[in-house]
Design a protein around this motif. Structure first.
Motif, PDB file in Angstrom:
ATOM      1  N   GLU A 124       0.871  -1.173   0.000  1.00  0.00           N
ATOM      2  CA  GLU A 124       0.000   0.000   0.000  1.00  0.00           C
ATOM      3  C   GLU A 124       0.912   1.227   0.000  1.00  0.00           C
ATOM      4  O   GLU A 124       1.763   1.390   0.880  1.00  0.00           O
ATOM      5  CB  GLU A 124      -0.887   0.012   1.241  1.00  0.00           C
ATOM      6  N   VAL A 125       0.744   2.091  -1.005  1.00  0.00           N
ATOM      7  CA  VAL A 125       1.671   3.206  -1.204  1.00  0.00           C
ATOM      8  C   VAL A 125       0.919   4.527  -1.232  1.00  0.00           C
ATOM      9  O   VAL A 125      -0.108   4.657  -1.907  1.00  0.00           O
ATOM     10  CB  VAL A 125       2.441   3.033  -2.538  1.00  0.00           C
ATOM     11  N   ILE A 126       1.436   5.487  -0.479  1.00  0.00           N
ATOM     12  CA  ILE A 126       1.005   6.881  -0.596  1.00  0.00           C
ATOM     13  C   ILE A 126       2.224   7.650  -1.090  1.00  0.00           C
ATOM     14  O   ILE A 126       3.202   7.817  -0.355  1.00  0.00           O
ATOM     15  CB  ILE A 126       0.505   7.453   0.742  1.00  0.00           C
ATOM     16  N   ALA A 127       2.172   8.086  -2.338  1.00  0.00           N
ATOM     17  CA  ALA A 127       3.338   8.672  -2.991  1.00  0.00           C
ATOM     18  C   ALA A 127       3.179  10.178  -3.158  1.00  0.00           C
ATOM     19  O   ALA A 127       2.072  10.674  -3.377  1.00  0.00           O
ATOM     20  CB  ALA A 127       3.545   8.022  -4.359  1.00  0.00           C
ATOM     21  N   PRO A 128       4.282  10.944  -3.071  1.00  0.00           N
ATOM     22  CA  PRO A 128       4.249  12.372  -3.396  1.00  0.00           C
ATOM     23  C   PRO A 128       3.818  12.578  -4.840  1.00  0.00           C
ATOM     24  O   PRO A 128       3.949  11.672  -5.673  1.00  0.00           O
ATOM     25  CB  PRO A 128       5.691  12.837  -3.175  1.00  0.00           C
ATOM     26  N   GLN A 129       3.373  13.764  -5.136  1.00  0.00           N
ATOM     27  CA  GLN A 129       2.826  14.035  -6.464  1.00  0.00           C
ATOM     28  C   GLN A 129       3.860  13.804  -7.569  1.00  0.00           C
ATOM     29  O   GLN A 129       3.541  13.231  -8.613  1.00  0.00           O
ATOM     30  CB  GLN A 129       2.305  15.475  -6.526  1.00  0.00           C
ATOM     31  N   HIS A 130       5.129  14.237  -7.335  1.00  0.00           N
ATOM     32  CA  HIS A 130       6.126  14.100  -8.393  1.00  0.00           C
ATOM     33  C   HIS A 130       6.481  12.624  -8.645  1.00  0.00           C
ATOM     34  O   HIS A 130       6.781  12.223  -9.765  1.00  0.00           O
ATOM     35  CB  HIS A 130       7.389  14.907  -8.052  1.00  0.00           C
ATOM     36  N   VAL A 131       6.390  11.789  -7.583  1.00  0.00           N
ATOM     37  CA  VAL A 131       6.676  10.364  -7.735  1.00  0.00           C
ATOM     38  C   VAL A 131       5.533   9.667  -8.464  1.00  0.00           C
ATOM     39  O   VAL A 131       5.750   8.885  -9.396  1.00  0.00           O
ATOM     40  CB  VAL A 131       6.923   9.700  -6.364  1.00  0.00           C
ATOM     41  N   HIS A 163      -2.413   7.418  -4.109  1.00  0.00           N
ATOM     42  CA  HIS A 163      -2.661   6.268  -3.235  1.00  0.00           C
ATOM     43  C   HIS A 163      -2.855   5.046  -4.128  1.00  0.00           C
ATOM     44  O   HIS A 163      -3.810   4.978  -4.913  1.00  0.00           O
ATOM     45  CB  HIS A 163      -3.885   6.491  -2.350  1.00  0.00           C
ATOM     46  N   ALA A 164      -1.923   4.094  -4.042  1.00  0.00           N
ATOM     47  CA  ALA A 164      -1.982   2.943  -4.953  1.00  0.00           C
ATOM     48  C   ALA A 164      -1.670   1.657  -4.206  1.00  0.00           C
ATOM     49  O   ALA A 164      -1.013   1.665  -3.167  1.00  0.00           O
ATOM     50  CB  ALA A 164      -1.006   3.135  -6.112  1.00  0.00           C
ATOM     51  N   ARG A 165      -2.169   0.572  -4.775  1.00  0.00           N
ATOM     52  CA  ARG A 165      -1.884  -0.764  -4.244  1.00  0.00           C
ATOM     53  C   ARG A 165      -1.102  -1.537  -5.299  1.00  0.00           C
ATOM     54  O   ARG A 165      -1.558  -1.683  -6.440  1.00  0.00           O
ATOM     55  CB  ARG A 165      -3.197  -1.489  -3.910  1.00  0.00           C
ATOM     56  N   LEU A 166       0.098  -2.009  -4.935  1.00  0.00           N
ATOM     57  CA  LEU A 166       0.967  -2.711  -5.883  1.00  0.00           C
ATOM     58  C   LEU A 166       0.968  -4.197  -5.593  1.00  0.00           C
ATOM     59  O   LEU A 166       1.198  -4.619  -4.456  1.00  0.00           O
ATOM     60  CB  LEU A 166       2.407  -2.178  -5.792  1.00  0.00           C
ATOM     61  N   CYS A 167       0.703  -5.005  -6.627  1.00  0.00           N
ATOM     62  CA  CYS A 167       0.712  -6.468  -6.501  1.00  0.00           C
ATOM     63  C   CYS A 167       1.842  -7.051  -7.344  1.00  0.00           C
ATOM     64  O   CYS A 167       2.167  -6.539  -8.410  1.00  0.00           O
ATOM     65  CB  CYS A 167      -0.623  -7.050  -6.977  1.00  0.00           C
ATOM     66  N   PHE A 168       2.426  -8.132  -6.866  1.00  0.00           N
ATOM     67  CA  PHE A 168       3.587  -8.716  -7.529  1.00  0.00           C
ATOM     68  C   PHE A 168       3.294 -10.099  -8.120  1.00  0.00           C
ATOM     69  O   PHE A 168       4.190 -10.756  -8.624  1.00  0.00           O
ATOM     70  CB  PHE A 168       4.757  -8.779  -6.551  1.00  0.00           C
ATOM     71  N   SER A 169       2.051 -10.507  -8.051  1.00  0.00           N
ATOM     72  CA  SER A 169       1.587 -11.731  -8.684  1.00  0.00           C
ATOM     73  C   SER A 169       0.465 -11.374  -9.642  1.00  0.00           C
ATOM     74  O   SER A 169      -0.479 -10.661  -9.261  1.00  0.00           O
ATOM     75  CB  SER A 169       1.090 -12.733  -7.641  1.00  0.00           C
ATOM     76  N   GLY A 190      -9.344  -5.144  -9.254  1.00  0.00           N
ATOM     77  CA  GLY A 190      -9.800  -3.847  -8.765  1.00  0.00           C
ATOM     78  C   GLY A 190      -8.835  -2.747  -9.167  1.00  0.00           C
ATOM     79  O   GLY A 190      -8.476  -2.618 -10.339  1.00  0.00           O
ATOM     80  N   ASP A 191      -8.395  -1.964  -8.171  1.00  0.00           N
ATOM     81  CA  ASP A 191      -7.485  -0.854  -8.440  1.00  0.00           C
ATOM     82  C   ASP A 191      -6.017  -1.261  -8.291  1.00  0.00           C
ATOM     83  O   ASP A 191      -5.125  -0.407  -8.359  1.00  0.00           O
ATOM     84  CB  ASP A 191      -7.778   0.320  -7.489  1.00  0.00           C
ATOM     85  N   ALA A 192      -5.749  -2.530  -8.046  1.00  0.00           N
ATOM     86  CA  ALA A 192      -4.370  -2.985  -7.846  1.00  0.00           C
ATOM     87  C   ALA A 192      -3.567  -2.867  -9.145  1.00  0.00           C
ATOM     88  O   ALA A 192      -4.099  -3.057 -10.242  1.00  0.00           O
ATOM     89  CB  ALA A 192      -4.344  -4.424  -7.352  1.00  0.00           C
ATOM     90  N   SER A 234       6.809  -5.388 -16.021  1.00  0.00           N
ATOM     91  CA  SER A 234       5.618  -4.541 -16.002  1.00  0.00           C
ATOM     92  C   SER A 234       5.991  -3.104 -16.354  1.00  0.00           C
ATOM     93  O   SER A 234       7.150  -2.688 -16.242  1.00  0.00           O
ATOM     94  CB  SER A 234       4.955  -4.581 -14.625  1.00  0.00           C
ATOM     95  N   ASP A 235       4.985  -2.321 -16.768  1.00  0.00           N
ATOM     96  CA  ASP A 235       5.223  -0.909 -17.092  1.00  0.00           C
ATOM     97  C   ASP A 235       5.720  -0.147 -15.872  1.00  0.00           C
ATOM     98  O   ASP A 235       6.581   0.731 -15.990  1.00  0.00           O
ATOM     99  CB  ASP A 235       3.935  -0.266 -17.623  1.00  0.00           C
ATOM    100  N   LEU A 236       5.208  -0.505 -14.685  1.00  0.00           N
ATOM    101  CA  LEU A 236       5.623   0.184 -13.466  1.00  0.00           C
ATOM    102  C   LEU A 236       7.083  -0.123 -13.143  1.00  0.00           C
ATOM    103  O   LEU A 236       7.839   0.759 -12.721  1.00  0.00           O
ATOM    104  CB  LEU A 236       4.725  -0.229 -12.299  1.00  0.00           C
ATOM    105  N   PHE A 237       7.479  -1.362 -13.340  1.00  0.00           N
ATOM    106  CA  PHE A 237       8.876  -1.744 -13.078  1.00  0.00           C
ATOM    107  C   PHE A 237       9.819  -0.960 -13.989  1.00  0.00           C
ATOM    108  O   PHE A 237      10.875  -0.488 -13.553  1.00  0.00           O
ATOM    109  CB  PHE A 237       9.053  -3.246 -13.304  1.00  0.00           C
ATOM    110  N   LYS A 238       9.449  -0.794 -15.262  1.00  0.00           N
ATOM    111  CA  LYS A 238      10.275  -0.032 -16.196  1.00  0.00           C
ATOM    112  C   LYS A 238      10.307   1.447 -15.825  1.00  0.00           C
ATOM    113  O   LYS A 238      11.345   2.112 -15.936  1.00  0.00           O
ATOM    114  CB  LYS A 238       9.752  -0.212 -17.616  1.00  0.00           C
ATOM    115  N   ALA A 239       9.152   1.966 -15.357  1.00  0.00           N
ATOM    116  CA  ALA A 239       9.083   3.393 -14.999  1.00  0.00           C
ATOM    117  C   ALA A 239       9.901   3.709 -13.754  1.00  0.00           C
ATOM    118  O   ALA A 239      10.291   4.856 -13.530  1.00  0.00           O
ATOM    119  CB  ALA A 239       7.616   3.796 -14.776  1.00  0.00           C
ATOM    120  N   LEU A 240      10.170   2.687 -12.940  1.00  0.00           N
ATOM    121  CA  LEU A 240      10.913   2.887 -11.699  1.00  0.00           C
ATOM    122  C   LEU A 240      12.294   3.476 -11.955  1.00  0.00           C
ATOM    123  O   LEU A 240      12.841   4.206 -11.118  1.00  0.00           O
ATOM    124  CB  LEU A 240      11.037   1.553 -10.968  1.00  0.00           C
TER     125      LEU A 240
END
Length: 375
Positions: A29-36, A45-51, A57-59, A66-72
Protein backbone atom coordinates in the motif's frame (compact mmCIF):
# COMPACT_ATOMS: atom_id res chain seq x y z
CA UNK A 1 22.10 -10.44 0.84
CA UNK A 2 19.23 -11.34 -1.50
CA UNK A 3 16.14 -9.17 -1.26
CA UNK A 4 12.64 -9.74 -2.61
CA UNK A 5 11.16 -7.50 -5.27
CA UNK A 6 8.56 -5.99 -2.87
CA UNK A 7 11.40 -5.09 -0.48
CA UNK A 8 13.31 -3.39 -3.29
CA UNK A 9 10.20 -1.47 -4.36
CA UNK A 10 9.59 -0.46 -0.75
CA UNK A 11 13.17 0.82 -0.28
CA UNK A 12 13.15 2.84 -3.50
CA UNK A 13 9.73 4.40 -2.90
CA UNK A 14 10.52 5.19 0.74
CA UNK A 15 13.81 6.82 -0.25
CA UNK A 16 11.84 9.05 -2.64
CA UNK A 17 9.45 10.23 0.10
CA UNK A 18 6.59 7.72 -0.17
CA UNK A 19 4.78 6.01 2.70
CA UNK A 20 4.83 2.25 2.13
CA UNK A 21 3.19 -0.59 4.07
CA UNK A 22 3.31 -4.27 3.15
CA UNK A 23 0.05 -6.21 3.51
CA UNK A 24 -0.39 -9.82 4.62
CA UNK A 25 -0.86 -11.01 1.01
CA UNK A 26 2.51 -9.55 -0.10
CA UNK A 27 1.12 -6.42 -1.76
CA UNK A 28 2.27 -2.86 -1.04
CA UNK A 29 0.00 0.00 0.00
CA UNK A 30 1.67 3.21 -1.20
CA UNK A 31 1.00 6.88 -0.60
CA UNK A 32 3.34 8.67 -2.99
CA UNK A 33 4.25 12.37 -3.40
CA UNK A 34 2.83 14.03 -6.46
CA UNK A 35 6.13 14.10 -8.39
CA UNK A 36 6.68 10.36 -7.74
CA UNK A 37 3.16 9.32 -8.69
CA UNK A 38 3.34 11.47 -11.83
CA UNK A 39 6.64 9.94 -12.89
CA UNK A 40 5.42 6.37 -12.29
CA UNK A 41 1.99 7.00 -13.86
CA UNK A 42 0.02 5.89 -10.78
CA UNK A 43 -2.40 7.62 -8.40
CA UNK A 44 -1.03 9.12 -5.17
CA UNK A 45 -2.66 6.27 -3.24
CA UNK A 46 -1.98 2.94 -4.95
CA UNK A 47 -1.88 -0.76 -4.24
CA UNK A 48 0.97 -2.71 -5.88
CA UNK A 49 0.71 -6.47 -6.50
CA UNK A 50 3.59 -8.72 -7.53
CA UNK A 51 1.59 -11.73 -8.68
CA UNK A 52 -0.44 -11.47 -11.87
CA UNK A 53 -3.19 -13.65 -10.37
CA UNK A 54 -3.60 -11.23 -7.46
CA UNK A 55 -4.28 -8.22 -9.68
CA UNK A 56 -7.84 -7.01 -9.38
CA UNK A 57 -9.80 -3.85 -8.76
CA UNK A 58 -7.48 -0.85 -8.44
CA UNK A 59 -4.37 -2.98 -7.85
CA UNK A 60 -1.38 -2.37 -10.14
CA UNK A 61 0.82 -5.16 -11.45
CA UNK A 62 4.41 -4.38 -10.41
CA UNK A 63 6.49 -7.47 -11.18
CA UNK A 64 9.41 -7.82 -13.61
CA UNK A 65 8.59 -6.64 -17.12
CA UNK A 66 5.62 -4.54 -16.00
CA UNK A 67 5.22 -0.91 -17.09
CA UNK A 68 5.62 0.18 -13.47
CA UNK A 69 8.88 -1.74 -13.08
CA UNK A 70 10.27 -0.03 -16.20
CA UNK A 71 9.08 3.39 -15.00
CA UNK A 72 10.91 2.89 -11.70
CA UNK A 73 14.22 3.68 -13.43
CA UNK A 74 13.03 7.27 -13.88
CA UNK A 75 13.38 7.85 -10.13
CA UNK A 76 17.14 7.44 -10.36
CA UNK A 77 17.72 9.99 -13.15
CA UNK A 78 21.53 10.41 -13.32
CA UNK A 79 22.18 9.57 -9.68
CA UNK A 80 24.89 6.99 -9.27
CA UNK A 81 26.40 7.67 -12.69
CA UNK A 82 29.37 9.62 -11.32
CA UNK A 83 30.89 9.80 -7.85
CA UNK A 84 34.14 10.62 -6.06
CA UNK A 85 35.68 8.41 -3.38
CA UNK A 86 38.80 8.23 -1.23
CA UNK A 87 40.94 5.14 -0.76
CA UNK A 88 43.11 5.07 2.36
CA UNK A 89 46.24 3.13 1.46
CA UNK A 90 48.22 1.05 3.93
CA UNK A 91 51.87 2.04 4.61
CA UNK A 92 54.28 0.63 2.01
CA UNK A 93 57.94 -0.39 2.09
CA UNK A 94 59.29 2.10 -0.46
CA UNK A 95 62.87 0.77 -0.44
CA UNK A 96 61.65 -2.73 -1.22
CA UNK A 97 59.51 -1.43 -4.09
CA UNK A 98 62.47 0.48 -5.57
CA UNK A 99 64.52 -2.74 -5.68
CA UNK A 100 61.78 -4.52 -7.67
CA UNK A 101 61.48 -1.84 -10.40
CA UNK A 102 64.21 -3.26 -12.73
CA UNK A 103 62.41 -6.60 -12.78
CA UNK A 104 58.98 -5.07 -13.35
CA UNK A 105 59.71 -2.97 -16.45
CA UNK A 106 61.85 -3.34 -19.56
CA UNK A 107 62.18 -1.94 -23.08
CA UNK A 108 63.29 -3.82 -26.19
CA UNK A 109 65.21 -0.86 -27.68
CA UNK A 110 65.92 1.47 -24.74
CA UNK A 111 67.29 1.55 -21.22
CA UNK A 112 66.16 3.35 -18.08
CA UNK A 113 67.45 4.28 -14.65
CA UNK A 114 65.69 5.19 -11.43
CA UNK A 115 65.85 8.91 -10.55
CA UNK A 116 63.73 9.74 -7.53
CA UNK A 117 60.56 8.92 -5.66
CA UNK A 118 57.76 10.93 -4.09
CA UNK A 119 54.41 10.33 -2.41
CA UNK A 120 51.60 12.26 -4.00
CA UNK A 121 47.83 12.22 -4.46
CA UNK A 122 46.90 10.45 -7.68
CA UNK A 123 43.42 10.05 -9.09
CA UNK A 124 42.20 6.78 -10.58
CA UNK A 125 39.03 6.45 -12.60
CA UNK A 126 37.05 3.24 -12.24
CA UNK A 127 34.87 3.20 -15.32
CA UNK A 128 32.04 0.78 -16.05
CA UNK A 129 31.48 0.41 -19.80
CA UNK A 130 28.54 -1.29 -21.43
CA UNK A 131 29.36 -2.96 -24.73
CA UNK A 132 27.14 -4.30 -27.48
CA UNK A 133 28.83 -6.50 -30.09
CA UNK A 134 26.66 -6.80 -33.20
CA UNK A 135 27.09 -9.27 -36.04
CA UNK A 136 24.73 -12.06 -37.08
CA UNK A 137 24.35 -12.46 -33.29
CA UNK A 138 24.24 -9.93 -30.45
CA UNK A 139 26.48 -10.04 -27.38
CA UNK A 140 26.24 -7.60 -24.46
CA UNK A 141 28.14 -7.13 -21.23
CA UNK A 142 29.69 -4.78 -18.69
CA UNK A 143 33.44 -4.12 -18.73
CA UNK A 144 34.99 -2.47 -15.64
CA UNK A 145 38.35 -0.76 -16.16
CA UNK A 146 40.67 1.15 -13.84
CA UNK A 147 42.54 4.12 -15.32
CA UNK A 148 45.53 5.88 -13.77
CA UNK A 149 44.79 9.52 -14.64
CA UNK A 150 48.47 10.44 -14.23
CA UNK A 151 50.12 7.83 -16.49
CA UNK A 152 47.08 6.71 -18.56
CA UNK A 153 47.73 3.09 -17.61
CA UNK A 154 44.49 1.12 -18.08
CA UNK A 155 43.71 -2.13 -16.29
CA UNK A 156 40.89 -4.56 -17.00
CA UNK A 157 39.25 -5.41 -13.67
CA UNK A 158 38.02 -8.99 -13.53
CA UNK A 159 37.19 -10.10 -9.99
CA UNK A 160 38.49 -7.04 -8.12
CA UNK A 161 35.80 -4.42 -8.88
CA UNK A 162 33.44 -5.33 -6.01
CA UNK A 163 36.33 -5.69 -3.57
CA UNK A 164 37.62 -2.24 -4.54
CA UNK A 165 34.19 -0.68 -4.03
CA UNK A 166 34.00 -2.07 -0.49
CA UNK A 167 37.26 -0.32 0.46
CA UNK A 168 36.21 3.15 -0.75
CA UNK A 169 35.03 6.09 1.31
CA UNK A 170 32.55 8.10 -0.76
CA UNK A 171 33.08 11.87 -0.89
CA UNK A 172 29.90 13.88 -1.37
CA UNK A 173 30.43 16.32 -4.22
CA UNK A 174 27.80 18.08 -6.36
CA UNK A 175 27.14 16.32 -9.64
CA UNK A 176 27.46 18.70 -12.60
CA UNK A 177 25.35 16.65 -15.01
CA UNK A 178 28.23 16.24 -17.47
CA UNK A 179 29.65 12.79 -18.28
CA UNK A 180 32.93 13.88 -16.71
CA UNK A 181 31.48 16.05 -13.94
CA UNK A 182 34.42 15.43 -11.60
CA UNK A 183 37.18 15.89 -14.22
CA UNK A 184 38.01 18.95 -16.29
CA UNK A 185 36.70 18.67 -19.83
CA UNK A 186 40.03 18.32 -21.63
CA UNK A 187 41.27 15.61 -19.27
CA UNK A 188 37.91 13.84 -19.44
CA UNK A 189 37.92 13.67 -23.24
CA UNK A 190 41.46 12.27 -23.22
CA UNK A 191 40.57 9.67 -20.59
CA UNK A 192 37.45 8.49 -22.37
CA UNK A 193 39.19 8.22 -25.75
CA UNK A 194 41.99 6.18 -24.18
CA UNK A 195 39.49 3.98 -22.31
CA UNK A 196 37.45 3.34 -25.46
CA UNK A 197 40.58 2.43 -27.43
CA UNK A 198 41.71 -0.06 -24.77
CA UNK A 199 38.18 -1.38 -24.14
CA UNK A 200 37.66 -2.23 -27.81
CA UNK A 201 40.67 -4.57 -27.68
CA UNK A 202 39.64 -5.98 -24.28
CA UNK A 203 36.14 -6.74 -25.55
CA UNK A 204 37.48 -8.46 -28.65
CA UNK A 205 39.69 -10.55 -26.38
CA UNK A 206 36.68 -11.44 -24.24
CA UNK A 207 34.74 -12.41 -27.38
CA UNK A 208 37.61 -14.30 -29.05
CA UNK A 209 35.64 -17.57 -29.24
CA UNK A 210 32.71 -15.76 -30.84
CA UNK A 211 35.05 -14.00 -33.30
CA UNK A 212 36.64 -17.33 -34.25
CA UNK A 213 33.14 -18.70 -34.84
CA UNK A 214 32.35 -15.72 -37.11
CA UNK A 215 35.52 -16.33 -39.09
CA UNK A 216 34.77 -20.05 -39.48
CA UNK A 217 31.25 -19.38 -40.68
CA UNK A 218 32.42 -16.64 -43.02
CA UNK A 219 35.04 -18.96 -44.56
CA UNK A 220 32.49 -21.79 -44.83
CA UNK A 221 29.82 -19.66 -46.51
CA UNK A 222 32.35 -17.92 -48.77
CA UNK A 223 33.61 -21.31 -49.94
CA UNK A 224 30.04 -22.44 -50.69
CA UNK A 225 29.29 -19.28 -52.67
CA UNK A 226 32.57 -19.55 -54.58
CA UNK A 227 31.97 -23.22 -55.43
CA UNK A 228 28.37 -22.54 -56.51
CA UNK A 229 29.31 -19.73 -58.90
CA UNK A 230 32.39 -21.62 -60.08
CA UNK A 231 30.09 -24.48 -61.10
CA UNK A 232 27.89 -22.03 -63.05
CA UNK A 233 30.99 -20.53 -64.68
CA UNK A 234 32.30 -23.94 -65.77
CA UNK A 235 28.90 -24.92 -67.19
CA UNK A 236 28.77 -21.65 -69.13
CA UNK A 237 32.30 -22.16 -70.49
CA UNK A 238 31.33 -25.65 -71.70
CA UNK A 239 28.25 -24.20 -73.35
CA UNK A 240 30.41 -21.58 -75.09
CA UNK A 241 32.67 -24.37 -76.31
CA UNK A 242 29.66 -26.20 -77.79
CA UNK A 243 28.42 -23.00 -79.45
CA UNK A 244 31.63 -22.48 -81.43
CA UNK A 245 30.09 -24.13 -84.46
CA UNK A 246 26.81 -22.25 -84.10
CA UNK A 247 25.64 -18.61 -84.43
CA UNK A 248 27.96 -15.96 -82.94
CA UNK A 249 25.16 -14.14 -81.08
CA UNK A 250 24.52 -17.25 -78.97
CA UNK A 251 28.15 -17.29 -77.83
CA UNK A 252 28.00 -13.53 -77.07
CA UNK A 253 25.03 -14.06 -74.78
CA UNK A 254 26.90 -16.77 -72.91
CA UNK A 255 29.95 -14.52 -72.52
CA UNK A 256 27.66 -11.83 -71.08
CA UNK A 257 26.34 -14.46 -68.70
CA UNK A 258 29.91 -15.14 -67.56
CA UNK A 259 30.29 -11.46 -66.60
CA UNK A 260 26.99 -11.55 -64.72
CA UNK A 261 28.06 -14.68 -62.81
CA UNK A 262 31.35 -13.05 -61.75
CA UNK A 263 29.58 -9.83 -60.68
CA UNK A 264 26.97 -11.71 -58.65
CA UNK A 265 29.69 -13.77 -56.96
CA UNK A 266 31.47 -10.60 -55.84
CA UNK A 267 28.21 -9.13 -54.52
CA UNK A 268 27.36 -12.30 -52.60
CA UNK A 269 30.80 -12.42 -50.99
CA UNK A 270 30.55 -8.74 -50.01
CA UNK A 271 27.14 -9.46 -48.47
CA UNK A 272 28.68 -12.27 -46.41
CA UNK A 273 31.53 -10.02 -45.23
CA UNK A 274 28.97 -7.40 -44.13
CA UNK A 275 26.84 -10.08 -42.44
CA UNK A 276 29.70 -11.45 -40.32
CA UNK A 277 31.47 -8.12 -39.66
CA UNK A 278 31.70 -7.33 -35.93
CA UNK A 279 30.55 -3.88 -34.85
CA UNK A 280 31.35 -3.06 -31.20
CA UNK A 281 29.42 -0.21 -29.56
CA UNK A 282 30.68 1.10 -26.20
CA UNK A 283 29.02 3.51 -23.79
CA UNK A 284 29.85 4.55 -20.22
CA UNK A 285 27.42 3.38 -17.53
CA UNK A 286 29.02 4.66 -14.32
CA UNK A 287 32.30 6.15 -13.15
CA UNK A 288 34.01 6.47 -9.78
CA UNK A 289 36.96 8.84 -9.37
CA UNK A 290 39.23 7.38 -6.67
CA UNK A 291 41.65 9.68 -4.85
CA UNK A 292 44.53 8.01 -3.04
CA UNK A 293 48.14 8.56 -2.02
CA UNK A 294 50.53 6.75 -4.35
CA UNK A 295 54.31 6.25 -4.38
CA UNK A 296 55.55 7.67 -7.68
CA UNK A 297 58.92 6.44 -8.96
CA UNK A 298 60.42 8.70 -11.63
CA UNK A 299 62.57 6.88 -14.18
CA UNK A 300 64.71 8.33 -16.96
CA UNK A 301 64.17 6.47 -20.25
CA UNK A 302 67.10 6.75 -22.69
CA UNK A 303 66.91 6.00 -26.40
CA UNK A 304 70.14 6.73 -28.30
CA UNK A 305 71.10 10.32 -27.34
CA UNK A 306 67.63 11.39 -26.21
CA UNK A 307 66.01 10.83 -22.82
CA UNK A 308 62.63 11.29 -21.20
CA UNK A 309 61.46 11.22 -17.59
CA UNK A 310 58.37 9.12 -16.89
CA UNK A 311 56.44 8.30 -13.68
CA UNK A 312 56.02 4.67 -12.63
CA UNK A 313 53.35 4.16 -9.97
CA UNK A 314 52.54 1.47 -7.43
CA UNK A 315 48.78 1.07 -7.29
CA UNK A 316 47.64 0.64 -3.66
CA UNK A 317 44.07 -0.09 -4.78
CA UNK A 318 45.00 -3.38 -6.48
CA UNK A 319 48.35 -3.76 -4.65
CA UNK A 320 50.65 -3.98 -7.69
CA UNK A 321 52.61 -1.74 -10.05
CA UNK A 322 50.57 -0.10 -12.79
CA UNK A 323 51.62 -1.34 -16.21
CA UNK A 324 53.35 1.09 -18.50
CA UNK A 325 50.83 2.49 -20.96
CA UNK A 326 51.03 2.09 -24.71
CA UNK A 327 50.65 5.71 -25.80
CA UNK A 328 49.00 4.63 -29.04
CA UNK A 329 46.40 1.92 -28.28
CA UNK A 330 46.49 2.05 -24.42
CA UNK A 331 46.19 -1.74 -24.36
CA UNK A 332 49.82 -2.92 -24.51
CA UNK A 333 50.54 -6.30 -26.09
CA UNK A 334 54.01 -7.83 -26.27
CA UNK A 335 57.25 -5.98 -25.54
CA UNK A 336 57.59 -2.23 -25.04
CA UNK A 337 59.50 0.02 -27.43
CA UNK A 338 60.49 3.69 -27.38
CA UNK A 339 60.18 5.62 -30.64
CA UNK A 340 62.97 7.85 -31.98
CA UNK A 341 60.87 10.88 -32.93
CA UNK A 342 59.04 11.71 -29.68
CA UNK A 343 60.16 8.95 -27.29
CA UNK A 344 56.63 7.56 -27.12
CA UNK A 345 56.21 4.35 -25.14
CA UNK A 346 54.45 1.90 -27.47
CA UNK A 347 53.77 -1.81 -27.50
CA UNK A 348 54.88 -4.32 -30.11
CA UNK A 349 51.57 -4.01 -32.01
CA UNK A 350 51.96 -0.22 -32.28
CA UNK A 351 55.65 -0.28 -33.27
CA UNK A 352 54.95 -2.30 -36.37
CA UNK A 353 56.99 -3.06 -39.47
CA UNK A 354 55.73 -1.56 -42.73
CA UNK A 355 54.83 -4.40 -45.09
CA UNK A 356 56.10 -2.43 -48.12
CA UNK A 357 59.42 -0.89 -47.07
CA UNK A 358 60.21 -2.84 -43.88
CA UNK A 359 60.65 0.26 -41.70
CA UNK A 360 59.43 0.18 -38.10
CA UNK A 361 57.32 3.19 -37.19
CA UNK A 362 55.42 4.50 -34.16
CA UNK A 363 51.65 4.58 -34.51
CA UNK A 364 51.40 7.25 -31.80
CA UNK A 365 53.34 9.53 -34.17
CA UNK A 366 52.04 8.41 -37.57
CA UNK A 367 48.86 6.40 -36.89
CA UNK A 368 48.58 3.89 -39.78
CA UNK A 369 50.70 5.70 -42.41
CA UNK A 370 54.35 4.75 -42.82
CA UNK A 371 56.49 7.95 -42.72
CA UNK A 372 58.94 6.52 -45.28
CA UNK A 373 56.71 5.22 -48.09
CA UNK A 374 53.60 7.26 -47.09
CA UNK A 375 51.30 4.24 -47.32
Amino acid sequence: MNRTLPEIFSDILTYNGSLVEQTDDGALEVIAPQHVSGLLGISEHARLCFSYDAVGGDAIYASYGSDLFKALAGLFEDRGRCSVARFEASPLNIRKLIKTIPGEFSFSNAIFRFNRTEIKDVRYLMLYLKYTALSDEKHEGILPVLINCMTMSIMHLTKDADEIMEGLKVINVPYSGAPTGFINEQEGIKLYKSAYSAADQMIRGRLKDFIRSLERRLNRDTKRVYEYYETLREETLRAIERKREGPEDGADKLRDKLNVIETERKWKIQDLIAKYALNVQIEPVAAVAIETQVPVFWISIKRRLASREFPVTYNPVVRQFDDLPCESCFYPRGHYYVCDDNLHIVCNSCFSVCSLCGKRYCKACYKDICPKCKR
